[in-house]
Design a protein around this motif. Structure first.
Motif, short mmCIF file in Angstrom:
data_model
loop_
_atom_site.label_atom_id
_atom_site.label_comp_id
_atom_site.label_asym_id
_atom_site.label_seq_id
_atom_site.Cartn_x
_atom_site.Cartn_y
_atom_site.Cartn_z
N GLY A 36 0.79 -1.22 0.00
CA GLY A 36 0.00 0.00 0.00
C GLY A 36 0.82 1.28 0.00
N LYS A 37 2.14 1.18 0.09
CA LYS A 37 3.00 2.37 0.09
C LYS A 37 2.75 3.17 -1.19
CE LYS A 37 6.40 4.96 1.62
NZ LYS A 37 6.24 5.75 2.83
N GLN A 38 2.67 4.50 -1.07
CA GLN A 38 2.51 5.37 -2.23
C GLN A 38 3.79 6.17 -2.42
OE1 GLN A 38 -1.13 7.54 -2.72
NE2 GLN A 38 -2.29 6.11 -1.45
N LEU A 39 4.19 6.33 -3.69
CA LEU A 39 5.44 7.03 -3.97
C LEU A 39 5.39 7.71 -5.32
CD1 LEU A 39 7.41 5.07 -6.06
CD2 LEU A 39 7.05 3.62 -4.06
N LEU A 40 6.25 8.70 -5.48
CA LEU A 40 6.45 9.38 -6.74
C LEU A 40 7.67 8.75 -7.40
CD1 LEU A 40 5.97 11.78 -8.72
CD2 LEU A 40 7.41 13.14 -7.22
N TRP A 41 7.53 8.33 -8.67
CA TRP A 41 8.65 7.71 -9.38
C TRP A 41 8.94 8.57 -10.60
CZ3 TRP A 41 9.25 1.74 -9.51
CH2 TRP A 41 10.52 1.39 -10.01
N ILE A 42 10.14 9.17 -10.61
CA ILE A 42 10.59 10.03 -11.70
C ILE A 42 11.65 9.26 -12.49
CG2 ILE A 42 11.71 12.21 -12.29
CD1 ILE A 42 10.70 13.29 -9.58
N PHE A 43 11.46 9.19 -13.81
CA PHE A 43 12.36 8.40 -14.63
C PHE A 43 12.55 9.04 -16.00
CE2 PHE A 43 8.08 6.68 -14.43
CZ PHE A 43 7.66 6.78 -15.75
N GLY A 44 13.45 8.47 -16.77
CA GLY A 44 13.74 8.98 -18.11
C GLY A 44 13.71 7.87 -19.13
N MET A 63 11.01 11.98 -23.73
CA MET A 63 9.68 12.58 -23.73
C MET A 63 9.44 13.22 -22.36
SD MET A 63 8.29 11.69 -26.70
CE MET A 63 6.57 12.06 -26.43
N LEU A 64 8.40 14.03 -22.29
CA LEU A 64 7.90 14.57 -21.03
C LEU A 64 6.45 14.11 -20.93
CD1 LEU A 64 8.13 16.40 -18.51
CD2 LEU A 64 7.36 18.29 -19.96
N ALA A 65 6.13 13.32 -19.91
CA ALA A 65 4.78 12.80 -19.76
C ALA A 65 4.43 12.62 -18.28
CB ALA A 65 4.63 11.46 -20.49
N PHE A 66 3.18 12.88 -17.97
CA PHE A 66 2.66 12.71 -16.62
C PHE A 66 1.59 11.64 -16.67
CE2 PHE A 66 3.29 17.45 -17.11
CZ PHE A 66 4.60 17.41 -16.68
N TYR A 67 1.66 10.71 -15.71
CA TYR A 67 0.73 9.59 -15.68
C TYR A 67 -0.15 9.65 -14.44
CZ TYR A 67 3.84 7.66 -19.24
OH TYR A 67 4.58 7.47 -20.36
N LYS A 68 -1.28 8.96 -14.52
CA LYS A 68 -2.20 8.85 -13.40
C LYS A 68 -1.58 7.99 -12.29
CE LYS A 68 -6.22 8.85 -16.44
NZ LYS A 68 -7.30 8.03 -17.00
N LYS A 69 -2.09 8.17 -11.11
CA LYS A 69 -1.75 7.29 -9.99
C LYS A 69 -2.09 5.86 -10.43
CE LYS A 69 -3.71 6.39 -5.41
NZ LYS A 69 -4.65 6.90 -4.41
N MET A 70 -1.16 4.91 -10.19
CA MET A 70 -1.42 3.55 -10.64
C MET A 70 -0.70 2.52 -9.77
SD MET A 70 0.93 3.30 -14.11
CE MET A 70 0.06 4.62 -14.93
N GLN A 71 -1.20 1.33 -9.85
CA GLN A 71 -0.55 0.17 -9.24
C GLN A 71 -0.17 -0.76 -10.38
OE1 GLN A 71 -2.59 -1.46 -5.87
NE2 GLN A 71 -1.47 -3.38 -5.95
N LEU A 72 1.10 -1.00 -10.55
CA LEU A 72 1.57 -1.84 -11.64
C LEU A 72 1.19 -3.29 -11.40
CD1 LEU A 72 5.12 -0.26 -11.98
CD2 LEU A 72 3.14 0.14 -13.47
N GLU A 73 0.95 -4.00 -12.47
CA GLU A 73 0.58 -5.41 -12.36
C GLU A 73 1.64 -6.19 -11.60
OE1 GLU A 73 -0.40 -9.18 -15.29
OE2 GLU A 73 -0.55 -7.15 -16.08
N ARG A 87 6.28 9.81 -13.47
CA ARG A 87 6.60 11.02 -14.22
C ARG A 87 7.79 10.72 -15.13
NH1 ARG A 87 2.36 11.72 -12.41
NH2 ARG A 87 1.59 13.45 -11.13
N LEU A 88 7.60 10.88 -16.44
CA LEU A 88 8.65 10.68 -17.43
C LEU A 88 9.27 12.03 -17.76
CD1 LEU A 88 10.21 9.15 -19.68
CD2 LEU A 88 8.17 9.36 -21.09
N ILE A 89 10.55 12.20 -17.43
CA ILE A 89 11.22 13.47 -17.72
C ILE A 89 12.50 13.24 -18.51
CG2 ILE A 89 10.23 14.72 -15.76
CD1 ILE A 89 13.03 14.30 -14.40
N GLY A 90 12.41 12.45 -19.57
CA GLY A 90 13.58 12.13 -20.38
C GLY A 90 13.85 13.17 -21.45
N ILE A 91 13.74 14.45 -21.09
CA ILE A 91 13.79 15.52 -22.09
C ILE A 91 15.09 16.32 -22.06
CG2 ILE A 91 11.31 15.83 -22.28
CD1 ILE A 91 11.55 18.08 -20.19
N GLY A 92 16.08 15.87 -21.35
CA GLY A 92 17.29 16.67 -21.21
C GLY A 92 18.41 16.24 -22.13
N GLY A 93 18.85 17.13 -22.99
CA GLY A 93 20.10 16.93 -23.70
C GLY A 93 20.04 16.28 -25.06
#
Length: 200
Positions: free
Chosen positions: A93-101, A105-115, A124-130
């Motif tokens: 049940g732990k909730q967390l923010l996961w930032i990755f690249g 792209m730059l994309a924001f996703y809904k709160k989810m529980q992965l299968e 949060r996808l922040i693979g937009i640098g460089g």
């Protein structure tokens, strides 16, 4: 890998890159066809479990994970190695923010529980640098809240075909007590015309 901790937050940088390719008996990585699900090395799992105490159900601080590879992706493949390993460590049940690249792209996703997992993520996808990021439409939109599809400029690829390139940028975390703000910063075109350069 690393951890930054305050009285209210734990920010954990995960090493999903070291084992993202299979290796031969000499330890040489197969970068052509040897992609794995990007698991964490054993010493990182041990560190998260015994040093960081990531599984402590009494630790109520907010948790932010940083990784190169994405556990969820609407544009290409997901890499579930680290997510599956974390499922054996994190309290249910732990909730967390996961930032990755990984994807540019730059994309924001809904709160989810992965299968197959017992915890909840805000991806949060922040693979937009460089790197130039050729704009791509998502393959699926179920978990997607928003993504950046603005064209910075159109450039020819290796075959001479023009490709629309998106904006580069970065994320900035500002932590004040128990509050965290994330700013996603990209350039803007001078007078609305990117061929004239960027605003200062």
């Amino acid at each position: 890998y690393a951890a930054w901790q305050t009285d209210s937050w734990r920010i954990i940088s995960l090493d999903t890159g070291r084992l993202c390719y299979s290796t031969d008996e000499m330890g040489i990585r197969n970068v052509e066809t040897g992609t794995t699900d990007a698991p964490l090395p054993d010493e990182v799992v041990e560190w998260l479990t015994n040093t960081v105490n990531l599984g402590d159900p009494n630790d109520k601080r907010g948790l932010i994970l940083l990784s190169h590879h994405q556990p969820y992706d609407a544009f290409s493949s997901s890499y579930m190695g680290a997510a599956n390993q974390l499922n054996k460590i994190l309290p249910k049940g732990k909730q967390l923010l996961w930032i990755f690249g990984h994807d540019h792209m730059l994309a924001f996703y809904k709160k989810m529980q992965l299968e197959g997992t017992d915890y909840v993520i805000y991806p949060r996808l922040i693979g937009i640098g460089g790197f130039p990021n050729i704009l791509a439409k998502p393959k699926e939109t179920d978990g997607l809240v928003a993504y950046d599809f603005r064209t910075y400029q159109s450039l020819p690829d290796d075959d001479g075909l023009n490709q629309n390139i998106g904006f580069n940028g970065y994320a900035k975390l500002t932590i004040t007590g128990n509050k965290v703000d994330i700013s996603y910063i990209t350039a803007s075109c001078k007078d609305g015309d990117c061929s004239q350069g960027l605003s200062e």
